[in-house]
Design a protein around this motif. Structure first.
Motif, PDB file in Angstrom:
ATOM      1  N   CYS A  46       5.062  -1.909  -4.165  1.00 37.20           N
ATOM      2  CA  CYS A  46       5.112  -0.797  -3.207  1.00 37.20           C
ATOM      3  C   CYS A  46       6.367  -0.962  -2.355  1.00 37.20           C
ATOM      4  O   CYS A  46       7.077  -1.957  -2.468  1.00 37.20           O
ATOM      5  N   CYS A  62       6.555  -1.407   0.865  1.00 42.56           N
ATOM      6  CA  CYS A  62       6.352  -2.111   2.138  1.00 42.56           C
ATOM      7  C   CYS A  62       7.342  -3.252   2.302  1.00 42.56           C
ATOM      8  O   CYS A  62       7.770  -3.863   1.334  1.00 42.56           O
ATOM      9  N   CYS A  84       0.270  -0.552   2.990  1.00 43.03           N
ATOM     10  CA  CYS A  84       0.155   0.840   2.549  1.00 43.03           C
ATOM     11  C   CYS A  84      -1.037   0.891   1.594  1.00 43.03           C
ATOM     12  O   CYS A  84      -1.603  -0.149   1.264  1.00 43.03           O
ATOM     13  N   CYS A 135      -0.776  -1.829  -1.406  1.00 43.89           N
ATOM     14  CA  CYS A 135      -1.005  -3.261  -1.177  1.00 43.89           C
ATOM     15  C   CYS A 135      -2.291  -3.521  -0.404  1.00 43.89           C
ATOM     16  O   CYS A 135      -2.669  -4.677  -0.200  1.00 43.89           O
TER      17      CYS A 135
HETATM   18 ZN    ZN Z   1       2.380  -1.666   0.517  1.00 41.32          ZN
END
Ligand code: ZN
Ligand code: MN
Length: 442
Positions: free
Chosen positions: A24, A26, A41, A44
């Motif tokens: 992701c 992040c 998010c 995750c």
């Molecule tokens: Zn994430």
């Protein structure tokens, strides 16, 4: 103790320092996060519907790692799900690689001992459990900042014989990782984590022992070495009574300097591995793989032999100078500066200074460092008038360099400095000569 031969291997997890997480967008910075659960998010956090997208950089870096360890890099690879339930794993499975890792079959040689590398693969880190007390109640909190951080897992064959060898291997591996600049590989921060597995067999036997003991919670190479030697002795004592040590996971107890039982593995856990359906398999062309291989740069062993050959250094000095890429680059820059300044400052002399003075490469620039050497090695200096005369004649007899300098070529000045330095036979300071030439040319 000679009755037994130790068989030790490692599973090593290393957090990659990519900007974002493995699947992701992040931020990947769990160690320095200001508060828990800020880099998260739906992906995750394992929310339903969150779809993973692999981090290209992480995959490239893991392939680099594979090459640096002399592995065969796969042209086909895929992700798999490893299923288990634990609160730090929000999806109920970890995305890892099972039967098609990115790289396999490499080796690391240190001090004449070769440790074979079984596999190198990509996976994601878990969240972090924090056991604490809230309102007088004992609770466990979960921080998902680390959830989904890219990991490379390196698995060795059981080729290590004792704690000393283990430490040498680990240091070498850490050095390679840092040369590649893909992770801090910091044991204290947990960006490099290791689990040795240890068992004993009768010398000369080919088969692996029927059991193995894994040790967790080790946060330094020294403790890894101690834990291995402790286990070798503990298991030898059990074997000498005719019993077989229990197959189990033990933890390292720092205070007691001993391993302690954690949990017993009666049989291998059933992780029900299956191909990750949300990520298509990866195929790499030869051109793609070659491009990644060309990025790995000079590894420690290559740099070491080049330093010995091209700078005439002994192995001891070359080992110290190539300990990190930063040190090696600094040394090379200093040699370059010295070469254009004063031929009497040899690379051997620079190496001696570098090693003995423990120069702080963060604060002292290589050029300044060379000046220090020059200043300190000039015991006798030329009478000022004589030096002035030398500068004058050099300027007069090098019209080309003088006109080049006046056209703005700073290099021409260094040429003149070098000329004077050579003629002064070590009895002048480069800085002073430079200043004198400049003044004369104005
Ligand atoms: Zn994430
Ligand atoms: Mn793993």
């Amino acid at each position: 103790m000679d009755k037994w031969e130790a068989v030790v291997g490692f599973e090593i997890h290393v957090e990659l320092k990519t900007k974002s997480k493995m699947f992701c967008g992040c931020k990947n910075d769990p160690f320095y996060a200001k508060s828990p659960n800020i880099y998260t998010c739906p992906v995750c956090l394992g929310m339903p519907g969150g779809l993973p997208v692999p981090n290209k950089k992480a995959i490239e870096w893991i392939i680099r790692m594979g090459f640096a360890l002399g592995c065969e890099v796969a042209d086909f690879s895929k992700f798999d799900r490893k299923n288990y339930f634990y609160p730090d794993l929000p999806k109920g499975y970890q995305i890892t690689q099972y039967d098609e890792p990115l790289a396999m079959k490499g080796s690391v040689t240190v001090d004449g001992q070769t440790v074979r590398i079984r596999r190198v693969h990509a996976e994601e880190d878990t969240g972090k459990l924090i056991h604490t007390t809230v309102d007088g109640k004992k609770v466990t909190l979960v921080d998902f900042n680390r959830s989904g951080v890219p990991l490379v897992e390196i698995v060795t064959e059981p080729d290590i014989a004792d704690g000393v060898q283990a430490k040498l291997f680990l240091r070498k591996l850490q050095q390679i990782i840092r040369y590649l600049d893909i992770s801090d590989a910091d044991m204290e921060k947990g960006s490099m984590r290791l689990e040795p597995n240890i068992s004993l067999r009768k010398p000369g036997t080919k088969n692996l022992p029927a059991y193995k003991v894994e040790v967790k919670n080790i946060n330094s190479f020294r403790f890894a070495s101690m834990a291995i030697d402790y286990e070798i002795e503990r298991q030898a004592n059990i074997l000498s009574t005719g019993k077989t040590p229990v197959q189990e996971t033990r933890g390292w107890d720092e205070a007691r300097g001993a391993t302690v039982p954690q949990r017993t593995k009666e049989e291998a856990a059933d992780y029900r591995y299956f191909p990750e359906p949300d990520i298509p398999p990866m195929r790499f062309t030869t051109a793609e793989i070659n491009a990644i291989q060309s990025q790995i740069g000079e590894m420690p062993d290559e740099k070491l032999s080049r330093f010995m050959k091209s700078f005439g250094l002994n192995e001891y000095d070359a080992v110290l100078l190539t300990e990190t890429r930063q040190k090696a680059d600094y040394f090379e820059e200093a040699v370059k500066v010295a070469g254009s300044l004063d031929k009497t400052i040899t690379s051997k002399l620079i190496a001696n200074w570098f090693i003995n003075k423990k120069i702080d490469i963060e604060t002292v620039m290589p050029a300044r460092f060379v000046e220090q050497i020059v200043a300190a090695t000039r015991k006798v200096s030329m009478p000022e008038g004589e030096l002035e005369e030398l500068v004058k004649s050099t300027v007069e007899s090098n019209e080309k360099a003088v006109s080049d300098y006046k056209k703005g070529k700073e290099q021409a000045l260094m040429f003149l400095v070098g000329h004077v330095m050579g003629a002064a036979k070590g009895k002048a300071r480069a800085e002073e000569v430079k200043k004198m030439i400049r003044e004369r040319l104005q």
